[in-house]
Design an enzyme around this catalytic site. Structure first.
Site, PDB file in Angstrom:
ATOM      1  CB  SER A 191      -0.956  -0.045   1.205  1.00 56.52           C
ATOM      2  OG  SER A 191      -1.986   0.901   1.077  1.00 56.52           O
ATOM      3  CE  LYS A 221      -4.739  -1.815   0.847  1.00 54.36           C
ATOM      4  NZ  LYS A 221      -4.663  -0.386   0.500  1.00 54.36           N
ATOM      5  CG  ASP A 254       7.772   5.292 -11.274  1.00 55.94           C
ATOM      6  OD1 ASP A 254       8.288   4.237 -11.690  1.00 55.94           O
ATOM      7  OD2 ASP A 254       6.568   5.398 -10.983  1.00 55.94           O
TER       8      ASP A 254
END
Length: 752
Positions: free
Chosen positions: A477, A502, A488
């Site tokens: 999460s 998740k 990224d």
């Protein structure tokens, strides 16, 4: 796991709990739940809470699904799985009895008539008591372990027993295995009979303590989790415990309790809290009575459920509670001690961010690598909404620790997010901002399909040097949001196992806000409901796939049973257009070299190879679904296991000078399966093993730190490479890597 069996609730009644509770749950009306009245009957409040929850779930859930006969069938299946997931209580005849109710559970909720789910729960209670009574009765005669029989303990894919005779045979084998485990651990028959009689009797007593609140919570959990794996219903007590876990504070005395036999025992004392400051309460003490206020009557709590005892001890700050204590160093007939305490706000620092420094030496070079362990992305939502600038915040704590690590001269930082199951989305955004200047962190798409980027708007970084994020399957999460953003942006290395997967966002709905009652006491509880899905800034999603590490560590074999991909009702993976962002560095510039150095190092590392061998053995043991009930066969297997474990202990000792298990003078048999349940072992033994586990060599963390050691060396040796792998084109200079001070532009900016 997706569905929590009711057995987990029964075990939880006898395990650990921190002492804090709303004053609304205290008072003379609190009952001793040792004697629940059967059959259990739902009350009006529970029926209203169920219907109110359904209104929200069918209108505002991210993936709205009607509560109809089809949903009723799925709830029915989930409910039975929670009650009897191993199929050891009900028979096929019971299933036939329940069959007419399969399409009635939706009506039960809409019509505020919960008699159907309570009918199933009440039969479960009787079957559970009957089965444990049968097992206890078998102990009188003992067992013959010369036959060639086996016990299948993994029954999640089994069918229900066709009749009582088949169920009796299953429980005969189950009880035989309990006996055989103790026998192999060196226990005599009389001691085994005494231990198991006590165990089964205790189980029966815990079943008898279950009440309508437990039945309702179990049923509503089945409904909520049928909509998606991460939607949950939280009754008033569960809601308060969730709130405590998020804000890491409570109002109470600062003691961690656990149930042992009929007593509530002090397991741990929180530093600086009222209990330890009194000097009169010690680990191992047993609480036998509780009184409210300076002069209120003392209520005997022997035999009470643990959560009921906790409710009596928790209360508003600056109120008084009196405890009647049976000291740890006295017998059951020892002299009782009375202690008066004033409740205070207690911080639960065990779950707060922590730091340490790992010194890595390679050849003639030694470098300091800072490590920050973050168990959860915590935040005191209440204090934050009230405008308290000092609200408890994971980001604020981590920023402080980063400052302390910089002052100590670390040259790289590892964020250890292993088993961090998430928490506050806002904290994940803010914490990412500690490691980038500004920019989006995550994209959130609501039920209408509208996607919005959220991120860091405050310029500056708390740490702009080499960074690694250590993850595993338990990283989920909010932790995945953070790790994905770091990856990224090219801001740091992701190291470890693929994460949980998740990719959904939940929001808490306080159902009491919609109550017509004038009572201040929580009645309806809360709904933790999935309202959105989050996406990476590159447009991909962590849903199902998780975050793939840049440098992969061996998997532990749990991925078949643990993770988003194991849920049959998980949302599918998808993607959206990327957010407007630019990577701030490129880890690929030195990732191949770091992987090469990692591979060359671990193949020669005795500690790493030992870890691989232990993982391989763990996978073998996990793969077993059945076990022999023949004494000679089991003795041979135990001898083989003892040899394997002895080899592991010897290798541990050669590597770091410890056995990594128990002291050499401890009984050899105790290093293997002792046949006992956790609450049957001595508290001293439990605490000792926990301490040893915490102090054991962390091979994966050490290797992660060594990867950063290599990264710093490569950066220092190649200014061009430094400009590629350090954020924002290498503004973080080579000299800064050595001194770990922030650039002027970052050090003058506020930390958020």
């Amino acid at each position: 796991m997706k569905f929590r069996p009711l057995l987990a609730l029964l075990l939880a009644i006898a395990t650990t709990c921190a002492c804090a509770q709303s004053a609304a749950d205290l008072g003379a009306g609190q009952k001793n739940r040792k004697a629940s009245v059967w059959p259990l009957v739902p009350n009006t409040t529970e029926a209203e809470a169920a219907q109110l929850s359904a209104r929200f779930l069918t209108r505002f859930h991210y993936d709205t699904q009607p509560l109809d006969d089809a949903m009723s069938g799925r709830i029915f299946k989930a409910y039975l799985k929670m009650l009897d997931g191993e199929k050891v209580f009900f028979t096929q005849a019971d299933m036939a009895t329940f069959a007419p109710l399969e399409t009635k559970l939706d009506d039960a909720i809409w019509n505020q008539d919960l008699s159907a789910p309570f009918t199933i729960f009440n039969l479960y209670l009787h079957r559970a008591v009957d089965r444990m009574t049968y097992a206890r009765d078998l102990l009188a005669k003992g067992f013959d372990f010369n036959a060639d029989e086996s016990y299948t303990f993994d029954r999640k894919d089994a069918t229900w027993a066709k009749d009582k005779a088949e169920l009796d045979d299953l429980w005969r084998k189950r009880t035989m295995n309990d006996w055989l485990r103790l026998k192999l651990a060196g226990k005599a028959d009389d001691e085994i009979r005494k231990t198991l009689t006590k165990r089964y009797t205790g189980y029966i007593e815990r079943v008898k303590q279950l009440d309508s609140e437990d039945a309702f919570q179990t049923f509503m959990t089945a409904y909520a989790e049928t909509t998606d794996p991460h939607t949950d219903y939280l009754g008033p007590r569960a809601a308060e415990n969730f709130d405590i876990a998020m804000k890491l504070s409570l109002e109470g005395i600062g003691a961690v309790l656990q149930a042992r036999d009929d007593y509530t025992q002090i397991r741990e004392l929180v530093p600086g809290a009222p209990a330890i400051k009194s000097g009169k309460i010690h680990v191992g003490d047993r609480i036998v009575g509780i009184g409210q206020g300076a002069e209120g009557p003392v209520t005997d709590v022997i035999g009470w459920r643990l959560d009921d005892v906790v409710n009596q001890i928790r209360g508003k700050k600056d109120t008084t509670v009196r405890l009647e204590i049976l000291p740890a160093d006295t017998g059951l007939d020892g002299k009782h001690v009375f202690v008066t305490l004033v409740r205070k706000k207690v911080s639960i620092e065990e779950q707060a961010a922590k730091k340490k420094i790992v010194e890595i030496k390679d050849g003639d070079v030694t470098r300091k690598i800072g490590v920050i362990e973050l168990p959860t992305f915590y935040s005191d939502f209440g204090a934050r909404s009230e405008g308290d600038k000092n609200f408890k915040s994971a980001t604020r704590d981590v920023a402080k620790l980063l400052g302390e690590l910089k002052a100590a001269g670390v040259q790289g930082v590892v964020m250890d997010l292993r088993n961090n199951g998430g928490g506050s989305l806002a904290e994940a955004n803010a914490m990412t901002g500690l490691f980038i200047d500004t920019g989006p962190v995550v994209q959130v798409r609501d039920a209408k399909g509208h996607a919005e980027a959220q991120g860091d708007d405050d310029p500056g970084m708390a740490w702009s040097g080499p960074l690694a994020v250590l993850v595993n399957r338990g990283t989920a999460s909010a932790s995945e949001i953070f790790a994905a953003a770091i990856q990224d942006y090219g801001r740091g290395l992701i190291i470890g196992e693929p994460t949980f997967g998740k990719g959904t966002v939940q929001n808490l709905v306080d159902l009491d806000r919609f109550s017509r009652s004038e009572s201040d006491k929580p009645q309806y509880g809360e709904l933790k409901m999935t309202i959105a899905e989050f996406f990476r800034i590159n447009g991909g999603s962590t849903q199902l796939k998780g975050v793939t590490p840049d440098i992969a560590f061996p998997k532990n074999g749990d991925e078949k049973d643990f993770g988003e991909s194991t849920y049959d009702n998980a949302l599918e993976w998808t993607h959206i257009p990327p957010a407007p962002y630019q990577p701030i560095a490129d880890m690929k510039a030195y990732l191949p070299k770091l992987e090469q150095m990692h591979d060359a190092r671990v193949v020669k590392s005795p500690a790493w190879q030992l870890m691989l061998d232990e993982l391989a053995q763990y996978k073998i043991m996990r793969g077993k679904k059945a076990i022999s009930l023949n004494l000679a066969t089991r003795e041979a297997e135990r001898k083989q296991q003892d040899a394997i474990q002895a080899s592991f202990r010897a290798r541990h000792k050669a590597i770091d000078g410890t056995t990594n298990l128990l002291d050499e003078e401890d009984d050899v048999s105790s290093r293997l399966d002792d046949g006992l349940n956790p609450n049957e072992r001595s508290l001293k033994s439990e605490l000792k093993q926990e301490k040893e586990a915490k102090e054991a060599k962390d091979v994966q963390l050490d290797e992660s730190a060594h990867v950063l050691f290599d990264a710093v060396g490569l950066i220092q040796a190649d200014p061009k490479l430094a400009a590629e792998v350090l954020p924002y084109g290498g503004k973080f200079s080579l000299n800064t890597v050595a001194s770990t001070s922030l650039p002027v532009s970052a050090s003058s900016a506020p930390v958020h």
